[in-house]
Design a protein around this motif. Structure first.
Motif, short mmCIF file in Angstrom:
data_model
loop_
_atom_site.label_atom_id
_atom_site.label_comp_id
_atom_site.label_asym_id
_atom_site.label_seq_id
_atom_site.Cartn_x
_atom_site.Cartn_y
_atom_site.Cartn_z
N THR A 33 0.84 -1.21 0.00
CA THR A 33 0.00 0.00 0.00
C THR A 33 0.86 1.25 0.00
N VAL A 34 1.91 1.25 0.83
CA VAL A 34 2.80 2.42 0.88
C VAL A 34 3.49 2.63 -0.46
N ALA A 39 3.93 5.70 -5.38
CA ALA A 39 4.05 5.75 -6.83
C ALA A 39 2.92 6.56 -7.46
N MET A 40 1.69 6.44 -6.94
CA MET A 40 0.57 7.21 -7.49
C MET A 40 0.72 8.70 -7.21
N ASP A 41 1.25 9.06 -6.04
CA ASP A 41 1.50 10.48 -5.75
C ASP A 41 2.49 11.06 -6.76
N ALA A 155 -5.72 20.43 -5.56
CA ALA A 155 -6.82 19.78 -4.84
C ALA A 155 -7.39 18.57 -5.61
N PRO A 156 -7.65 18.67 -6.92
CA PRO A 156 -8.16 17.49 -7.63
C PRO A 156 -7.20 16.31 -7.60
N TYR A 157 -5.90 16.62 -7.74
CA TYR A 157 -4.92 15.54 -7.72
C TYR A 157 -4.83 14.90 -6.33
N LEU A 165 -5.93 6.07 -1.77
CA LEU A 165 -5.48 5.59 -0.48
C LEU A 165 -6.64 4.94 0.29
N SER A 166 -7.80 5.61 0.30
CA SER A 166 -8.96 5.05 1.00
C SER A 166 -9.37 3.72 0.36
#
Length: 458
Positions: A33-34, A39-41, A155-157, A165-166
């Motif tokens: 998850t981390v 990677a998505m960030d 904010a959208p990103y 994450l959720s």
């Protein structure tokens, strides 16, 4: 702390294995998850930077740097291009977004990026919007240089990142719940044969059953467990057999002297007795009590030795030294002529030395008890076995007593003046049969008695 952990730990193997699987899966999913969200960030940030650079490149087409002064050309979509865009000539601000003040934090951040003079991106934290991404794009000309600064709200990103994450946390929770449930189910099914084997072993051990698990058609782990349980069941069955045998023999052998004691007491109480009759009754009771003591000592000693060696010890024993040692002990106690007739060649019996002594010793004692003058012990090799003969020149076994010769506690004549509880011959036969041998009486031999001991060869 360790005591609390032990109290909270599951008490069953199924629960412990499930907890280990759950902990391992939780650690693995946490790492995944981390890594995934990191990677998505980075991916979302790169998307924002690419959008800002594309917009800066579009704005740069409206900036004229061919002359000595930087000029901003008017276009059809000028209002769209001017949104969140700062244009600098060197460090001098030429244009800014209509909504941005000259002294705002965003304008100061744009000033710093313009002063660098190189393509660079940075994230600013402001009151509203909270996070803003800015990128600078230098525009070089023949005689002047300009810098285009573009900005966008993150904010959208960040909302997309928070949603991912959720979602990943919810997925992790579902996966952990499924992992725990499937692990408990799988471990339970895997341990079901063990529970079945345990229940069967408990049931079989209680009744001394002959049923065994065996190692055929079993997984390796269960085969080893089955072998261990079979060995344990064999030991328990042997102990139970010894216990039952001891109980039966005690019950059988003690019945006769107890009956004699009761009869003597009833006879003495029937009417007044003289002193001589009372003394005779006391002697009879004492003799019966002594017989009971001898019976108990003999049977209990045999039971103790049997409990210490629940399985017959397999070994190889040279017959001649054992026979000579037993004869020497017999000569020290009896004034008899004892002859040992053993061939020169080595004769070996397939039993342990102690067991061979326990089989032959009662026969020698019995022969010495009834012999007139001579006891002869011989041994010879047979095909696949060894035969030991114990012969005496006594009165022999009465014909009417042959059927009861090997019955525990039976004697041909209890009043012949010899001691003994009638247990030696039955014990010798039982021990010989336990190793695949036999003890028998030769009714054709006269005069005297002749007993044959057949044992497997070593």
């Amino acid at each position: 702390m360790n005591g609390l952990a032990r109290r909270l730990a599951p008490r069953t193997l199924r629960g412990r294995l499930s907890l280990v699987a759950l902990t391992t899966a939780a650690l693995l999913m946490t790492v995944l998850t981390v890594v995934f969200n990191t990677a998505m960030d980075r991916h979302l940030q790169h998307q924002a930077d690419d959008e800002l650079r594309n917009r800066a490149a579009a704005v740069a087409t409206t900036v004229d740097t061919s002359g000595p002064r930087v000029r901003v050309l008017e276009t059809v979509n000028d209002s769209l291009l001017d949104a969140n865009v700062w244009i600098y000539a060197g460090t001098r601000l030429l244009e800014k977004p209509p909504s941005a003040r000259a002294d705002s934090a965003l304008t100061h951040a744009a000033d710093r990026l313009a002063a660098r003079g190189s393509p660079v991106c940075a994230t600013m934290q402001t009151d509203s919007p909270r996070f803003v991404r800015l990128c600078s794009q230098p525009v070089s000309g023949l005689r002047s240089t300009a810098t285009v600064i573009t900005a966008t709200d993150l904010a959208p990103y960040r909302s997309s990142a928070d949603t991912l994450l959720s979602g990943s946390l919810i997925l992790d929770a579902v996966m952990l719940a499924c992992t725990y449930a499937l692990t408990r189910l799988a471990v339970g099914r895997a341990l079901r044969p063990v529970r079945t084997m345990t229940d069967q072993a408990t049931q079989w051990s209680a009744v001394g059953s002959d049923q065994r698990f065996g190692a055929a058609d079993q997984p390796a782990e269960l085969a080893r467990l089955g072998t261990s349980l079979d060995a344990l069941l064999d030991r328990i069955r042997t102990v139970l057999r010894h216990e039952q045998q001891l109980t039966a023999e005690l019950s059988h052998e003690l019945r006769t002297p107890l009956t004699r004691i009761v009869v003597e007491l009833d006879w003495w109480r029937a009417r007044p007795r003289s002193a001589a009759e009372t003394e005779a009754t006391h002697e009879a009771i004492a003799e019966a009590a002594q017989s009971m003591r001898t019976i108990c000592d003999t049977l209990l000693n045999d039971a103790r030795e049997g409990a210490q060696n629940t399985t017959t010890a397999v070994g190889t024993t040279a017959v001649a030294p054992v026979l000579r040692r037993l004869v020497e002990d017999l000569d020290a106690r009896k004034e008899l002529k004892t002859v040992v007739d053993v061939p020169d060649q080595q004769i070996e019996a397939g039993v342990a030395s102690a067991l061979l002594e326990r089989i032959v010793s009662p026969l020698l004692t019995n022969a010495a008890r009834y012999a007139g003058a001579t006891v002869t012990v011989s041994a010879r090799q047979l095909l696949g076995g060894v035969r030991i003969d114990v012969t005496d020149d006594g009165p022999g076994v009465p014909e009417e007593f042959l059927d009861d010769l090997f019955q525990p506690g039976r004697r041909a004549d209890s009043g012949d003046g010899h001691d003994g509880a009638g247990l030696g011959l039955p014990l010798a036969r039982r021990l010989a049969r336990a190793v695949g041998g036999e003890v028998s009486h030769d009714p054709e031999h006269t005069p005297g008695a002749r007993f044959l001991v057949d044992l497997p060869a070593g």
